[in-house]
Design an enzyme around this catalytic site. Structure first.
Site, short mmCIF file in Angstrom:
data_model
loop_
_atom_site.label_atom_id
_atom_site.label_comp_id
_atom_site.label_asym_id
_atom_site.label_seq_id
_atom_site.Cartn_x
_atom_site.Cartn_y
_atom_site.Cartn_z
CD GLN A 93 -3.50 -4.28 6.72
OE1 GLN A 93 -3.41 -3.06 6.35
NE2 GLN A 93 -4.09 -5.34 6.00
CG ASP A 134 -9.88 -0.08 4.81
OD1 ASP A 134 -9.82 -0.23 3.68
OD2 ASP A 134 -8.93 -0.49 5.67
CE LYS A 173 -3.95 -2.35 2.26
NZ LYS A 173 -4.38 -2.59 3.52
#
Ligand code: NDP
Length: 293
Positions: free
Chosen positions: A96, A119, A52
């Site tokens: 994460q 997200d 990322k």
């Protein structure tokens, strides 16, 4: 029939080029920055985060990775999120997953300010998606799957879709997204009975269950569109949740693993980050009436 391969790698690469142009041509001040919160030492998570960061740099988006020991407590992590929420240089925040057992991921994801939740995993954005609200940040993998289908010209209205897997990050938001695009969606899971029968009715099949090569050619209707989300390592090699070699002889379109959905996920996360940055720069009020009144 031999299926047309949907190259997520190529489509994602074009999207990233377009995004890089947009970032470069942005005439306002500041730079978009994504904050990535990484807890513990999960090897797969570390690889995803590295990818990322590299992809963000390539499109001109900053990426600040904050790492914490797996022993961190929930309150301490919530304080980190609060600081990132308040930091005007941070455009988007992702945590994460998975988080260590002592931390309730729902508490943490709920704490992210909705207009920085790139997200789209917070209940607020999930709720906006269910309302088909334009302010919703849509989770990157479902958003990437929709982008793939549209990129190859698949008509969605009225199509029967079977999604295998009901996770909060793939299956459920995808079911909502495709429902919003006028598909008729069956959301299957490990307790679904006669799964192969259900899949045989589908015009579009999305496999997102983490079971290597579960979906066989004889599960598919002739000419079905097959999207394989699964990432499994078998004997050191990556494979999806679909038996690709068999299925490509029956499907009309199919995504490979690797090189299908995976690259789209990263591209969509970066698009969401730039979107968050633009909204914040334009002083667009956060849609949430709770934290941002
Ligand atoms: P989860 O483990 O959170 O969820 C798996 C889902 O699949 C569950 O709903 C489970 O059912 C269902 N399931 C498991 N086994 C079966 C079965 N035999 N038949 C039917 N349903 C089954 O997984 P994720 O959603 O996080 O990920 C799914 C896969 O996608 C993984 O391989 C993951 O690595 C990959 N992935 C890929 C991404 C990409 O960018 N390409 C992004 C995210 C994930 P139940 O709810 O009943 O337990």
């Amino acid at each position: 029939m031999t299926a047309q391969i949907i190259s997520g790698k190529e489509i994602a690469s074009r999207r990233r080029e377009d995004l890089a142009e947009k970032v470069k041509n942005y005439s306002g001040s500041g730079t978009p920055v994504l904050a990535v919160v990484l807890v513990g030492e999960d090897e797969a998570s570390e690889i995803y985060v590295r990818n990322k960061k590299k992809a963000a740099a390539a499109v001109g988006i900053g990426c600040e990775v904050m790492t914490f020991a797996s022993s961190i407590g929930e309150n301490a992590l919530l304080e980190v999120i609060d600081e990132l929420n308040e930091n005007p240089h941070i455009s988007g925040i992702i945590v994460q997953l998975p988080l260590p057992k002592q931390i309730n991921s729902l508490h943490v994801l709920s704490r992210i300010r909705p207009d920085k939740d790139v997200d789209g995993f917070s209940p607020y954005n999930a709720g906006l998606l269910s309302y088909n609200h334009p302010d919703a940040f849509v989770a990157a993998t479902p958003k990437g799957i929709l982008a793939l289908l549209l990129a190859v010209g698949i008509e969605l209205t009225g199509k029967n879709v079977v999604i295998i897997g009901r996770s909060n990050i793939v299956g459920k938001p995808l079911a909502m997204l495709l429902t919003n695009h006028n598909c008729t969606v069956t959301l299957a899971h490990s307790k679904t009975q006669n799964l192969s029968e259900a899949v045989r009715q589908a015009d579009i099949v999305v496999a997102a269950c983490g079971r290597p090569k579960l979906v066989k050619a004889d599960w598919l209707k002739e000419g079905a569109v097959v999207i394989d989300v699964g990432i499994n390592r078998v004997d050191g090699r990556l494979c999806g949740d679909v038996d690709f070699e068999e299925a490509k002889e029956k499907a009309s379109f199919i995504t490979p693993v690797p090189g299908g959905v995976g690259p789209m996920t990263v591209a969509m996360l970066l698009e969401n980050t730039f979107e968050a940055f633009c909204r914040q720069q334009n002083n667009q009020a956060c849609c949430c009436r709770h934290c941002c009144s």
